[in-house]
Design a protein around this motif. Structure first.
Motif, PDB file in Angstrom:
ATOM      1  N   ASP A   4     123.931  66.970 -39.883  1.00 22.11           N
ATOM      2  CA  ASP A   4     123.635  65.565 -39.570  1.00 22.11           C
ATOM      3  C   ASP A   4     124.936  64.774 -39.741  1.00 22.11           C
ATOM      4  O   ASP A   4     125.472  64.662 -40.848  1.00 22.11           O
ATOM      5  CB  ASP A   4     122.543  65.060 -40.525  1.00 22.11           C
ATOM      6  N   THR A   7     125.442  58.943 -41.282  1.00 24.44           N
ATOM      7  CA  THR A   7     124.614  58.360 -42.349  1.00 24.44           C
ATOM      8  C   THR A   7     125.336  57.163 -42.977  1.00 24.44           C
ATOM      9  O   THR A   7     126.560  57.062 -42.926  1.00 24.44           O
ATOM     10  CB  THR A   7     124.325  59.373 -43.485  1.00 24.44           C
ATOM     11  N   VAL A  21     122.963  59.722 -51.215  1.00 27.59           N
ATOM     12  CA  VAL A  21     122.902  60.264 -49.846  1.00 27.59           C
ATOM     13  C   VAL A  21     123.204  61.766 -49.881  1.00 27.59           C
ATOM     14  O   VAL A  21     122.522  62.565 -49.225  1.00 27.59           O
ATOM     15  CB  VAL A  21     123.875  59.536 -48.890  1.00 27.59           C
ATOM     16  N   TYR A 250     120.948  57.648 -40.649  1.00 30.01           N
ATOM     17  CA  TYR A 250     120.157  57.314 -41.846  1.00 30.01           C
ATOM     18  C   TYR A 250     120.713  56.076 -42.547  1.00 30.01           C
ATOM     19  O   TYR A 250     121.922  55.944 -42.719  1.00 30.01           O
ATOM     20  CB  TYR A 250     120.223  58.523 -42.787  1.00 30.01           C
ATOM     21  N   LEU A 259     116.740  61.782 -42.990  1.00 32.69           N
ATOM     22  CA  LEU A 259     117.903  62.674 -42.868  1.00 32.69           C
ATOM     23  C   LEU A 259     117.498  63.938 -42.117  1.00 32.69           C
ATOM     24  O   LEU A 259     116.445  64.512 -42.379  1.00 32.69           O
ATOM     25  CB  LEU A 259     118.422  63.030 -44.258  1.00 32.69           C
TER      26      LEU A 259
END
Ligand code: AMP
Ligand code: ZN
Ligand code: FE
Ligand code: FE
Length: 284
Positions: A4, A7, A21, A250, A259
């Motif tokens: 991912d 964020t 995170v 996110y 996430l």
């Protein structure tokens, strides 16, 4: 492998600290996560320190840029920048300028609201927002004051781009931004380029022009893209030989996306990081 690449933390407009995170990314079953706060690298150090075993961190940023709109006028475009050298002076100065623009813009919006009688204290909003102030900070203040029921509701009307309280800011011209990231040894990816829910779109012809400046990829899988947008962008990326990414974007409690809801294919990730020379991927 679950990757991912987009964020946000409390270093900008997310609600989880950088360390949170990282822990949440590990708990969500990710092997690779990028921290890409708006116009700042201030969350990087805490994220590195908090990195759980087995999780790899791509240090990044989401840069506020001005692209060419489909109608020829400037339009706000976000550029993801990965693995650049934070010590590159020209780029560091530009980030600082962008954060000053963010602060002045959010203050302007909060003052317009206060002048209109809304129960908003601009100083308190700015203090709570920190150095990378964004509209989600004002959205939370509006929710806390009972003006709106949710962050989404705040964006639908009061915070809307071009709306009654909207104030513009001077973002980095997109070609300059792509060149700055490349000069700092980083690799750049256009964030959510077909997210029409955020306002009018950039001219898709500009994407080809940016390849000549060093653009590395386009974000394709994103919650603000529909199936037709993804198809369009996959075709464009194939034509221009760009890396294709997918990411959650996110923001903790400031958005409903989780996430790993959208992810990047391992071969695309490998291509992306191979193009960067600024800083390394760090593994916990
Ligand atoms: P700004 O950076 O101040 O222009 O504010 C834009 C930020 O708000 C971006 O990070 C968006 O992801 C976020 N945003 C836009 N629309 C919404 C929404 N409806 N709900 C929550 N966050 C949003
Ligand atoms: Zn954001
Ligand atoms: Fe964005
Ligand atoms: Fe984002």
């Amino acid at each position: 492998m679950r990757i991912d690449l987009h964020t946000h933390s409390t270093a900008s407009d997310g609600t989880d600290s950088p360390g949170e995170v990282m822990r949440a990314a590990s708990a969500a079953g990710l092997q690779v996560v990028a921290l890409t706060d708006h116009d700042t690298t201030s969350g990087w150090a805490e994220a590195v320190d908090a990195l759980p075993a087995g999780l790899s961190l791509v240090r990044g940023m989401e840069m506020s840029c001005a692209g060419r709109g489909a109608d020829g006028r400037p339009v706000a475009v976000h550029l993801l920048a990965y693995l650049f050298d934070p010590g590159n002076e020209a780029f560091a100065r530009e980030r600082e300028r962008l954060r000053a623009e963010r602060t002045a813009r959010l203050r302007g919006m909060a003052e317009k609201m206060a002048a209109d009688g809304l129960p908003i204290d601009p100083d308190a909003v700015l203090a709570a927002a920190g150095p990378a102030a964004g509209r989600p900070h004002l959205a939370r203040a509006l929710v806390a004051a009972g003006v709106v029921g949710s962050v989404n509701e705040a964006f639908a009307d009061l915070l809307r781009t071009g709306g009654r309280y909207f104030v513009t800011k001077a973002d980095t011209p997109l070609p300059d931004a792509v060149r700055m990231v490349a000069a700092a040894g980083g690799v750049s990816v256009l964030a959510h380029p077909r997210a029409s829910v955020r306002g009018h779109l950039m001219d898709m012809n500009q994407i080809g022009e940016l390849v000549a400046e060093g653009l590395g990829g386009v974000e394709v899988a994103h919650h603000d893209h529909g199936a037709a947008d993804e198809r369009y962008l996959r075709g464009l990326a194939a034509d221009l030989n760009l890396v294709v990414t997918g990411s959650s974007d996110y923001h903790g409690g400031n958005k409903s996306v989780v996430l790993g809801e959208f992810i990047t294919a391992p071969d695309q990730y490998e291509r992306l990081i191979a193009a960067a020379t600024g800083v390394e991927v760090v593994t916990g």
